[in-house]
Structure formats: C-alpha cells, structure tokens
Design an enzyme around this catalytic site. Sequence first.
Site, PDB file in Angstrom:
ATOM      1  N   ASP A 389       0.005 -67.996 -44.802  1.00 46.68           N
ATOM      2  CA  ASP A 389      -1.220 -68.803 -44.724  1.00 46.68           C
ATOM      3  C   ASP A 389      -1.817 -68.834 -43.318  1.00 46.68           C
ATOM      4  OD1 ASP A 389      -0.781 -69.433 -47.340  1.00 46.68           O
ATOM      5  OD2 ASP A 389       0.061 -71.415 -46.946  1.00 46.68           O
TER       6      ASP A 389
HETATM    7  P1  NAP Z   1       3.666 -69.598 -45.757  1.00 48.16           P
HETATM    8  O1  NAP Z   1       2.203 -69.461 -45.851  1.00 48.16           O
HETATM    9  O2  NAP Z   1       4.325 -70.634 -46.555  1.00 48.16           O
HETATM   10  O3  NAP Z   1       4.262 -68.152 -46.116  1.00 48.16           O
HETATM   11  C1  NAP Z   1       5.593 -67.870 -45.950  1.00 48.16           C
HETATM   12  C2  NAP Z   1       5.836 -66.459 -46.455  1.00 48.16           C
HETATM   13  O4  NAP Z   1       7.178 -66.150 -46.140  1.00 48.16           O
HETATM   14  C3  NAP Z   1       5.691 -66.327 -47.957  1.00 48.16           C
HETATM   15  O5  NAP Z   1       4.489 -65.676 -48.281  1.00 48.16           O
HETATM   16  C4  NAP Z   1       6.937 -65.547 -48.394  1.00 48.16           C
HETATM   17  O6  NAP Z   1       6.554 -64.345 -49.075  1.00 48.16           O
HETATM   18  C5  NAP Z   1       7.620 -65.196 -47.086  1.00 48.16           C
HETATM   19  N1  NAP Z   1       9.072 -65.303 -47.191  1.00 48.16           N
HETATM   20  C6  NAP Z   1       9.812 -66.244 -47.788  1.00 48.16           C
HETATM   21  N2  NAP Z   1      11.113 -65.990 -47.682  1.00 48.16           N
HETATM   22  C7  NAP Z   1      11.212 -64.834 -46.969  1.00 48.16           C
HETATM   23  C8  NAP Z   1      12.292 -64.041 -46.523  1.00 48.16           C
HETATM   24  N3  NAP Z   1      13.569 -64.376 -46.781  1.00 48.16           N
HETATM   25  N4  NAP Z   1      12.012 -62.933 -45.822  1.00 48.16           N
HETATM   26  C9  NAP Z   1      10.734 -62.566 -45.564  1.00 48.16           C
HETATM   27  N5  NAP Z   1       9.675 -63.282 -45.958  1.00 48.16           N
HETATM   28  C10 NAP Z   1       9.911 -64.401 -46.655  1.00 48.16           C
HETATM   29  O7  NAP Z   1       4.151 -69.825 -44.257  1.00 48.16           O
HETATM   30  P2  NAP Z   1       3.321 -69.978 -42.917  1.00 48.16           P
HETATM   31  O8  NAP Z   1       2.391 -68.830 -42.720  1.00 48.16           O
HETATM   32  O9  NAP Z   1       4.344 -70.285 -41.888  1.00 48.16           O
HETATM   33  O10 NAP Z   1       2.392 -71.225 -43.181  1.00 48.16           O
HETATM   34  C11 NAP Z   1       2.876 -72.560 -43.257  1.00 48.16           C
HETATM   35  C12 NAP Z   1       2.243 -73.273 -44.416  1.00 48.16           C
HETATM   36  O11 NAP Z   1       2.857 -74.564 -44.547  1.00 48.16           O
HETATM   37  C13 NAP Z   1       0.755 -73.502 -44.213  1.00 48.16           C
HETATM   38  O12 NAP Z   1       0.083 -73.490 -45.451  1.00 48.16           O
HETATM   39  C14 NAP Z   1       0.739 -74.916 -43.636  1.00 48.16           C
HETATM   40  O13 NAP Z   1      -0.496 -75.585 -43.819  1.00 48.16           O
HETATM   41  C15 NAP Z   1       1.846 -75.554 -44.457  1.00 48.16           C
HETATM   42  N6  NAP Z   1       2.298 -76.746 -43.786  1.00 48.16           N
HETATM   43  C16 NAP Z   1       2.972 -76.651 -42.603  1.00 48.16           C
HETATM   44  C17 NAP Z   1       3.281 -77.815 -41.930  1.00 48.16           C
HETATM   45  C18 NAP Z   1       3.948 -77.777 -40.602  1.00 48.16           C
HETATM   46  O14 NAP Z   1       4.039 -78.825 -39.984  1.00 48.16           O
HETATM   47  N7  NAP Z   1       4.441 -76.644 -40.142  1.00 48.16           N
HETATM   48  C19 NAP Z   1       2.940 -79.034 -42.453  1.00 48.16           C
HETATM   49  C20 NAP Z   1       2.255 -79.067 -43.666  1.00 48.16           C
HETATM   50  C21 NAP Z   1       1.947 -77.923 -44.314  1.00 48.16           C
HETATM   51  P3  NAP Z   1       7.567 -63.607 -50.071  1.00 48.16           P
HETATM   52  O15 NAP Z   1       7.973 -64.627 -51.072  1.00 48.16           O
HETATM   53  O16 NAP Z   1       6.786 -62.485 -50.604  1.00 48.16           O
HETATM   54  O17 NAP Z   1       8.736 -63.157 -49.232  1.00 48.16           O
END
Ligand code: NAP
Length: 460
Positions: A389
């Site tokens: 994301d």
């Molecule tokens: P993300 O959008 O959740 O994407 C994580 C990706 O990691 C997934 O597409 C997944 O694809 C891949 N993945 C999972 N396990 C894996 C593995 N073992 N090896 C390789 N890839 C793997 O993560 P992000 O880009 O870090 O974004 C964070 C999200 O969380 C945002 O939407 C944000 O708004 C939300 N959020 C974060 C917080 C915060 O404080 N950090 C708070 C609220 C909301 P596959 O399944 O294809 O592997």
Amino acid sequence: MTNFPANEQVIQIIYLVASALFILALKWMSSPVTAQRGVLAGEVGMVLAIGGTLLNQGITDYKWIAIALVLGTIIGIPLGLVHMTAVPQRTALSHAFGAFCVTLVGIAEFYLRTPNVPRFMMTVLSLEVILGSLTFTGSLMAAGKLQEVLPQRPLTYKGQNLVNLTLLAVAIMLAAYLVLHPGATLLFPFIVGIPLVFGVLMVIPIGGADMPTVISLLNSYAGLSAAAMGFVLDSKLLIIAGALDGSSGFILSVIMSKAMNRSFTNILFGAFGKVQISATNEAEVKPVRSATAEEAAAILAAANTVVVVPGYGMAIAQAQHKVRELYDALTRRGVDVRFAIHPVAGRMPGHMNVLLAEANIPYERLIEMDDINAEFSQTDVALVIGANDVTNPAARTDSGSPIYGMPILDVDKARTVMVIKRSMSPGFAGIDNPLYYLDKTLMLFGDAKSFVNDIVHELA
Ligand code: NAP
C-alpha cells in the site's frame, strides 16, 4: 509540602521523580538513538510510582494488593512476549485493562462518597467512568478485530452515527444531572452501562485498516480517564501520567491519520475498510514481469544507487537480518544503499525503524518519506520488500481509490523497480497496486527472507 508528615513527604518526592522520569521517557523515546534510555526511564518511573503508592500509610492490609500484583504479573509477562506484529492488539488489551481499572475505581469512589459529592468531584468522577467504560469495551473490540477473532470488516447500518451519538449524549446528560443531584444514585449505573455499550458500537463500524489509529485514540481516552481519576484520588502523579498518556496518544493519532490522509471524523464515521475492492481477479489476468534471484542480484550489483523499501511483509517474514546481509554485500561492492521509511509501513508507527535497528542497519541510512521521495528519480533500483500500500501510485493518480490522497513512497519514479512478495495478493487496504504492471517493474515472487537470502548468495 512542609505540612505533610515525613512519610508523606517521601512519597511526594518519589512521585515527583517518577513524573520527571515519565516526561523524560517520552522525550527520549522520540528518537531511536535515545529510545532504549527512554524505555528504561519509563520503567524506573513506574516502579517508583508503584513503590511510592505502597508506602502510603492508609494501606492497612497488603493481602489484596499482593494478589493483584501476582495476577498482573501473570497476565503481563506473556503480554510482553508477543510477536512484534501483534503489538497493536496487545496495546489495545493493555488499554482495556487500564480503563477497566479506572472504571472500577470510579464506581467504588462514587459509592463511598454519595450522596455528598461536590460538583467538581462528581464532574471528574463522571468523566472518569464514562471515558473508562467506553475505552474498556472499545479497546476489547479493537483487539478482537486486529487479532481477527472478530470480523475486520466494518459493520454498518442506516442511522448508525445517530444511534451512537444519541447514546453518548444520554450518558452525558445523565452525568450532568448527577453533578447537580449526586444523591440520584439510581442513575449512576447508567453512566457506566451506556458507555460500555457505546464502546462496542463505536468500534463496530470501523474497519481493521483503521484499528491502529483507533487504538491510539483509545490510548488517549484511557490517559484522560486516568487523569480524571487523579483528581478523584487527589494524586498529582496520576494527573501528570494521565495527561501525558492522553496527549501523546492524541498526537500519535493525528500523525497516523495524516500519514494515511484521513481525518478523525472520516476514521470514526467513514467506515473505511468497507471498500474491499476485489481487484485480485483482474490482477491475475494482467501480465507482469517476474525475475529470478540471480537476475535480481545482477541488476542490484550493476546499480550505483539502491533504495530499499521495507513493509509489512518484511516484518512477517522476519527478513530484517537477511536484509542487513544484502546491505553489507551491496555496500562492499560500492553500491549506495539507503532505506525509505513510510510512517505507516507495517502495522504500527516506527515498525520498520525498530526492525532495521534490530538488524543493526546504520540509522543514518534510514530516510523518511518526505526526504527520500525527491530522490527516487535519480535512483537506479527501488527494491520493495514486502511493502504494498505504501508504494501504490493509485494514491496519487486514481481519485476513485480508497487510498487516494494518502502520501506514498514514489518508487515508481526509480529507473527500475523490483518487488519481493509471495503473490499478487493485495496489502492491508485490500486493493490492487498498478506499480506491479509497469514496464520497469520486476516481480520477485517468494518469501521475503528466503528471496533476499538467495540474492545474497548470488552476490557472494
Ligand atoms: P501492506 O500494504 O499490508 O502489504 C504487505 C505485503 O507484504 C502484502 O501485499 C503481502 O503480499 C506481502 N507479504 C506478506 N507476507 C510476506 C512474506 N512472508 N514475504 C514477502 N512478502 C510478504 O504493507 P505496507 O505497504 O507496509 O502498508 C501498511 C498498511 O498498513 C497500509 O495500508 C497502512 O495504512 C496500514 N496501517 C499501518 C499502520 C502503521 O502504524 N504502520 C497503522 C494503520 C494502518 P503477498 O501476500 O503477496 O506476499
């Protein structure tokens, strides 16, 4: 202070030192360089606060206190050992316990004091139990959603906001009546019970994606209710600790909302997360280019500048130590490697900083989003490891996207993009990522830890 008996003076001095340590803890925790010292200061402050309280001469029997301490330790130790990805729900549980305790104290204090409760006291008592009760059930709901024991999707119905706000308004009106007529004891259970229901209803329409922000808002409520309890119990320490908790929780919520480009009202009333666009079917038919570890290693070795973009997948795979090996291997070859940190990458603020620091990646190599974004256009390779994301260009370009307006890392501007993830599955927001279909993008399908390991072997 001169009027206090000697024992009381000692307690007040201990409380003063504990308060100072809490303030220093927050200050030190705001930088990774001093964070460990901050945690230690907070711990010492808490031990002093508990120790000072135990010196209170009003305590005639330590039996129940000892039982509570043992129980708290039995619950607290396993809570402290959870995996880092489970920290948001663990934090929510801590807030629930804290708020439960505040509510119980408020209930006890009311029945001890009624019917002669002065107006100010009744006002803070009401604030304490209303905030305490709604934080208790709200935090339990948030923890349940994050742990996926409750459905993550928002549950909405027509007129929901009206029902919720009416409930809260009724509780506040009853509290106002009690302030004027503290002898109306029959009303008191309602200012505890209604917020308990409100806490559940408040979190039901909020999607899992917004839960960490909600938790930090509930953190703020828990702090405010503890500060109110400080007034009730005449404890300056509680007032200070509660105010610090309340304000820091609030500031954190603001930072997180900004990083996701969401307003509070939108989070609380917008039912974000309902939009689980199932773009995956479409994504499976669109062509993408993939590459092997050998090819990826060759591209990385030929680059002058590489920016690694870590995300939730790196955390889940626990790939940070392998990433460190990759950093070492590339740096040895003269490649300039830096790490781009998005404020909400992973599942809690600072998630990536903590993991990369754990792997001893030099802190000056971690560059915040606002500083690195201008540099992607001069970057040879953006290597995305388990992030999705936070790299999605739809946030910039597609006004129909649920994440439209969210600040992202502009990895699509790098000369070559390589993305390590296991499949075409979406990330937390549940939406497709156009980045994967660009001509310059190579998908490296596999688990983050083993894929990075393979690249490191190729580079050896
Ligand atoms: P993300 O959008 O959740 O994407 C994580 C990706 O990691 C997934 O597409 C997944 O694809 C891949 N993945 C999972 N396990 C894996 C593995 N073992 N090896 C390789 N890839 C793997 O993560 P992000 O880009 O870090 O974004 C964070 C999200 O969380 C945002 O939407 C944000 O708004 C939300 N959020 C974060 C917080 C915060 O404080 N950090 C708070 C609220 C909301 P596959 O399944 O294809 O592997």
